[in-house]
Design a protein around this motif. Structure first.
Motif, PDB file in Angstrom:
ATOM      1  N   GLY A 330      14.927   9.332  17.244  1.00 39.59           N
ATOM      2  CA  GLY A 330      13.501   9.205  17.507  1.00 39.59           C
ATOM      3  C   GLY A 330      12.728  10.430  17.064  1.00 39.59           C
ATOM      4  N   ALA A 331      13.302  11.624  17.324  1.00 40.48           N
ATOM      5  CA  ALA A 331      12.630  12.870  16.949  1.00 40.48           C
ATOM      6  C   ALA A 331      12.510  12.998  15.440  1.00 40.48           C
ATOM      7  CB  ALA A 331      13.391  14.066  17.527  1.00 40.48           C
ATOM      8  N   LEU A 332      13.569  12.623  14.707  1.00 41.38           N
ATOM      9  CA  LEU A 332      13.530  12.729  13.245  1.00 41.38           C
ATOM     10  C   LEU A 332      12.573  11.704  12.630  1.00 41.38           C
ATOM     11  CD1 LEU A 332      17.286  13.456  12.411  1.00 41.38           C
ATOM     12  CD2 LEU A 332      15.371  15.055  12.593  1.00 41.38           C
ATOM     13  N   ILE A 333      12.424  10.562  13.296  1.00 42.60           N
ATOM     14  CA  ILE A 333      11.407   9.597  12.848  1.00 42.60           C
ATOM     15  C   ILE A 333      10.017  10.212  13.018  1.00 42.60           C
ATOM     16  CG2 ILE A 333      10.299   7.398  13.445  1.00 42.60           C
ATOM     17  CD1 ILE A 333      13.130   6.315  14.094  1.00 42.60           C
ATOM     18  N   ASN A 334       9.811  10.910  14.158  1.00 42.97           N
ATOM     19  CA  ASN A 334       8.533  11.601  14.387  1.00 42.97           C
ATOM     20  C   ASN A 334       8.268  12.636  13.297  1.00 42.97           C
ATOM     21  OD1 ASN A 334       9.214  11.595  17.914  1.00 42.97           O
ATOM     22  ND2 ASN A 334       7.784  10.263  16.815  1.00 42.97           N
ATOM     23  N   VAL A 335       9.301  13.421  12.964  1.00 46.24           N
ATOM     24  CA  VAL A 335       9.155  14.462  11.935  1.00 46.24           C
ATOM     25  C   VAL A 335       8.757  13.833  10.609  1.00 46.24           C
ATOM     26  CG1 VAL A 335      10.381  16.207  10.572  1.00 46.24           C
ATOM     27  CG2 VAL A 335      10.737  16.084  13.048  1.00 46.24           C
ATOM     28  N   ASN A 336       9.432  12.738  10.263  1.00 46.53           N
ATOM     29  CA  ASN A 336       9.126  12.049   9.001  1.00 46.53           C
ATOM     30  C   ASN A 336       7.676  11.556   8.979  1.00 46.53           C
ATOM     31  OD1 ASN A 336      10.113  10.972   6.420  1.00 46.53           O
ATOM     32  ND2 ASN A 336       9.802   8.954   7.374  1.00 46.53           N
ATOM     33  N   SER A 337       7.228  10.998  10.112  1.00 48.84           N
ATOM     34  CA  SER A 337       5.859  10.495  10.210  1.00 48.84           C
ATOM     35  C   SER A 337       4.844  11.634  10.100  1.00 48.84           C
ATOM     36  CB  SER A 337       5.677   9.760  11.548  1.00 48.84           C
ATOM     37  OG  SER A 337       4.328   9.405  11.737  1.00 48.84           O
ATOM     38  N   ILE A 338       5.135  12.749  10.775  1.00 50.89           N
ATOM     39  CA  ILE A 338       4.236  13.912  10.742  1.00 50.89           C
ATOM     40  C   ILE A 338       4.086  14.436   9.317  1.00 50.89           C
ATOM     41  CG2 ILE A 338       4.073  16.354  11.401  1.00 50.89           C
ATOM     42  CD1 ILE A 338       5.228  15.513  14.155  1.00 50.89           C
ATOM     43  N   PHE A 339       5.191  14.548   8.597  1.00 43.86           N
ATOM     44  CA  PHE A 339       5.123  15.086   7.235  1.00 43.86           C
ATOM     45  C   PHE A 339       4.424  14.131   6.274  1.00 43.86           C
ATOM     46  CE2 PHE A 339       7.772  18.451   8.691  1.00 43.86           C
ATOM     47  CZ  PHE A 339       7.558  19.488   7.799  1.00 43.86           C
ATOM     48  N   LYS A 340       4.539  12.830   6.520  1.00 45.40           N
ATOM     49  CA  LYS A 340       3.790  11.872   5.701  1.00 45.40           C
ATOM     50  C   LYS A 340       2.291  12.067   5.890  1.00 45.40           C
ATOM     51  CE  LYS A 340       7.028   8.023   5.077  1.00 45.40           C
ATOM     52  NZ  LYS A 340       7.301   6.598   5.403  1.00 45.40           N
ATOM     53  N   LYS A 341       1.889  12.267   7.150  1.00 42.32           N
ATOM     54  CA  LYS A 341       0.471  12.490   7.444  1.00 42.32           C
ATOM     55  C   LYS A 341      -0.015  13.808   6.843  1.00 42.32           C
ATOM     56  CE  LYS A 341       0.325   9.803  11.736  1.00 42.32           C
ATOM     57  NZ  LYS A 341       0.075   9.834  13.199  1.00 42.32           N
ATOM     58  N   LEU A 342       0.824  14.840   6.939  1.00 43.94           N
ATOM     59  CA  LEU A 342       0.455  16.140   6.364  1.00 43.94           C
ATOM     60  C   LEU A 342       0.251  16.023   4.856  1.00 43.94           C
ATOM     61  CD1 LEU A 342       2.893  18.530   8.299  1.00 43.94           C
ATOM     62  CD2 LEU A 342       0.415  18.474   8.524  1.00 43.94           C
ATOM     63  N   GLN A 343       1.200  15.334   4.215  1.00 45.53           N
ATOM     64  CA  GLN A 343       1.147  15.194   2.764  1.00 45.53           C
ATOM     65  C   GLN A 343      -0.070  14.376   2.332  1.00 45.53           C
ATOM     66  OE1 GLN A 343       4.869  13.874   1.206  1.00 45.53           O
ATOM     67  NE2 GLN A 343       4.311  14.202  -0.927  1.00 45.53           N
ATOM     68  N   HIS A 344      -0.355  13.320   3.098  1.00 51.16           N
ATOM     69  CA  HIS A 344      -1.501  12.474   2.755  1.00 51.16           C
ATOM     70  C   HIS A 344      -2.821  13.211   2.984  1.00 51.16           C
ATOM     71  CE1 HIS A 344      -3.989   8.903   2.422  1.00 51.16           C
ATOM     72  NE2 HIS A 344      -4.571   9.243   3.577  1.00 51.16           N
ATOM     73  N   ASN A 345      -2.903  13.940   4.107  1.00 51.57           N
ATOM     74  CA  ASN A 345      -4.172  14.576   4.466  1.00 51.57           C
ATOM     75  C   ASN A 345      -4.498  15.781   3.585  1.00 51.57           C
ATOM     76  OD1 ASN A 345      -6.335  14.544   6.743  1.00 51.57           O
ATOM     77  ND2 ASN A 345      -5.759  16.688   6.589  1.00 51.57           N
ATOM     78  N   TYR A 346      -3.463  16.563   3.249  1.00 54.69           N
ATOM     79  CA  TYR A 346      -3.715  17.802   2.512  1.00 54.69           C
ATOM     80  C   TYR A 346      -3.376  17.693   1.029  1.00 54.69           C
ATOM     81  CZ  TYR A 346      -4.301  19.633   7.194  1.00 54.69           C
ATOM     82  OH  TYR A 346      -4.749  19.847   8.474  1.00 54.69           O
ATOM     83  N   GLU A 347      -3.077  16.476   0.580  1.00 55.85           N
ATOM     84  CA  GLU A 347      -2.901  16.200  -0.849  1.00 55.85           C
ATOM     85  C   GLU A 347      -1.971  17.213  -1.527  1.00 55.85           C
ATOM     86  OE1 GLU A 347      -6.806  16.080  -2.442  1.00 55.85           O
ATOM     87  OE2 GLU A 347      -7.302  14.155  -1.500  1.00 55.85           O
ATOM     88  N   ASP A 348      -0.809  17.369  -0.931  1.00 55.36           N
ATOM     89  CA  ASP A 348       0.237  18.231  -1.492  1.00 55.36           C
ATOM     90  C   ASP A 348      -0.122  19.719  -1.516  1.00 55.36           C
ATOM     91  OD1 ASP A 348       1.721  15.966  -1.848  1.00 55.36           O
ATOM     92  OD2 ASP A 348       1.116  15.706  -3.935  1.00 55.36           O
TER      93      ASP A 348
END
Length: 531
Positions: A330-348
């Motif tokens: 569950g925690a690693l799923i959270n990490v994956n979701s967080i990094f997807k949001k970071l990547q999308h929001n800050y455009e790499d």
């Protein structure tokens, strides 16, 4: 040793008091005498006695006036009045001056001795109180930096309550109604990476800077990883434009000092908020550093239309919950979701994402440390590796490893902790089996949840809670039934049952015989058996 100064214009009185003290009072010394009020003032200033025996009527300045003047500069000196006049004529002034006692002429030896002993006890008590106060101040001085760190960690991670604000406000004697964040971030491009490896000289410079910051104005500050976080209190009704300009001037002085000690930094300033929402100001200050191009950037000076700030509060709370629940998947799923949001929001934008990862790292550690100290999981190379990272996947891998290590450490600590708790629970049952023991009450006594205690108890004992109590009671009942003078009914009550019929059914279920059969077999020398 108690030092006494005698002020009296009659030499026979001085000699008499000194003689009585020297021959009857231990650890008391007459250090000198004075024959006028003026001389008493001068010698009190020079000798700093603990006690002054002061005659009321002396040439020039009288005793009452002399006491007033001495107290102006030596408020800790105690006074005993010597007078040939009726005490009540001077009672009002003496009370106002807080004198310890009075001696009437002609002097009585026993009265002098009693007065000296009385004032000696008073002085010794004051010394003890002062020593305790100094010791307390030393302890508080030593512990204050840790309390300050804890406060700012809590503020920065939204882990703060109103009662906490009142508590810290009293400790630091600062109004904490509203404030803004200043973040001084070490510039890795201009500072050797040894700073993150415990470089002593750099750490000393940061400690110097922290104290310098606190000397500029009332504020709280702490060093955290690669940054200094500053809480600056403000007044709610102050003009926001003035607050902003003052904050920039404040940071310009910090920047100047940093250049003097040759450490490159960038400084971000957040907007003022109520103290419970300080984490917003902290996030704004970090955002200002990463988005602004100047050495000092205020959040209000950023063109927010170009970049939208990302709110990860819900994601972080869910991540922490999964860590606490020992759910690695569950925690690693959270990490994956967080990094997807970071990547999308800050455009790499790797720098913006690194800033968020640092904030996330701090928040996770702050919240998990309330359950278990996981500071050791934060490897010193992790900070450097995050700073050096130039790929988002690499950052995600580092953070995922950190989360996995935290879960492992927390789980090991919890296993050790709960093993000890189950032992306590068993001891409690063995001592209180005769009472109406409920699972909920034992869990509450151990300060853990009802459901988790039930689960852990069964895992540790291979038996559920109710069955375990039953076994203990039946074993105790067997012991009591061996006493021929004790009836089955008495045994029933002694082991915690209120109904003899119910007790008999439970006993038969556990042993294959009724309590009466068991008692008869034992009394006849037979061997009791269990089915």
């Amino acid at each position: 040793m108690i030092k006494i100064l005698i002020a009296d214009d009659e030499q026979i009185v001085v000699d008499s008091v000194k003689f009585v003290i020297d021959n009857n009072c231990d650890d008391v010394e007459v250090v000198d005498f004075a024959k006028s009020g003026r001389e008493a003032i001068e010698k009190a200033n020079m000798l700093k006695p603990d006690v002054v025996f002061m005659d009321i009527r002396m040439p020039g300045i009288d005793g009452i006036e002399a006491i007033k003047r001495i107290k102006e500069s030596h408020n800790d000196i105690e006074f005993v009045i010597i007078t040939a006049y009726d005490y009540f004529n001077y009672a009002k002034e003496a009370i106002n001056l807080d004198v310890v006692d009075y001696l009437l002429k002609p002097l009585n030896k026993n009265k002098v001795i009693d007065t000296v002993k009385k004032v000696k006890r008073l002085v010794e008590k004051k010394r003890e109180d002062m020593a305790k106060e100094l010791e307390m101040k030393e302890k508080m001085t030593a512990i204050l930096p840790y309390i300050e760190n804890e406060m700012i960690y809590s503020l920065s991670s939204s882990n703060f309550k109103q009662e906490d604000i009142d508590f810290y406000g009293n400790i630091f004697n600062i109004k904490l109604d509203m404030g803004f964040a200043v973040v001084v971030l070490i510039d890795k491009d201009s500072t050797d990476s040894d700073i993150f490896m415990g470089n002593v000289k750099v750490h000393e410079k940061l400690m110097h800077l922290k104290e310098y910051i606190k000397s500029l104005r009332d504020c709280l500050a702490t060093i955290l990883l690669d940054r200094i976080i500053v809480y600056v209190p403000t007044v709610a009704y102050d003009d926001l434009y003035i607050i902003k300009n003052d904050s920039i001037s404040f940071c310009e002085m910090i920047l100047k000092e940093m250049r003097n000690i040759e450490i490159g930094v960038r400084i971000g300033i957040g907007r003022p908020y109520e103290t419970a929402y300080f984490s917003k100001s902290y996030d704004e200050a970090l955002f200002a550093i990463k988005t602004g191009s100047d050495a000092i950037t205020h959040f209000d000076d950023i063109k927010l239309s170009e970049t939208k700030e990302l709110d990860l509060n819900y994601d972080t709370a869910e991540l922490v919950e999964n860590i606490i629940s020992n759910s690695i998947d569950g925690a690693l799923i959270n990490v994956n979701s967080i990094f997807k949001k970071l990547q999308h929001n800050y455009e790499d934008s790797i720098e913006m994402i690194k800033s968020k990862v640092f904030s996330l790292l701090i928040e996770v550690m702050t919240k998990i440390n309330t359950y278990c100290d996981v500071t050791s999981v934060l490897e010193e190379n992790l900070i450097i590796d995050i700073l050096k990272a130039d790929e988002i996947d690499s950052l995600k891998g580092m953070f995922s490893k950190f989360v996995s290590n935290v879960i492992t450490k927390l789980h090991k600590n919890r296993e050790k902790y709960y093993t000890g708790l189950i032992a306590k629970a068993i001891d409690y049952i063995n001592e209180n089996y005769h009472k109406d023991i409920k699972l909920y009450d034992v869990a509450q006594m151990l300060s853990i949840s009802y459901h988790y205690f039930s689960k852990m108890f069964k895992e540790e004992t291979n038996c559920n809670f109710v069955d375990y109590i039953t076994r203990v009671r039946i074993e105790k009942a067997k012991e009591f039934l061996q006493d021929e003078t004790t009836s089955v009914k008495e045994v029933c009550f002694k082991v915690g049952y209120n109904d003899p019929n119910y007790f008999s059914r439970i006993f038969r279920k556990e042993t294959g015989m009724t309590p009466t059969d068991y008692k008869n077999r034992v009394s006849k020398g037979g061997v009791a058996f269990e089915s």
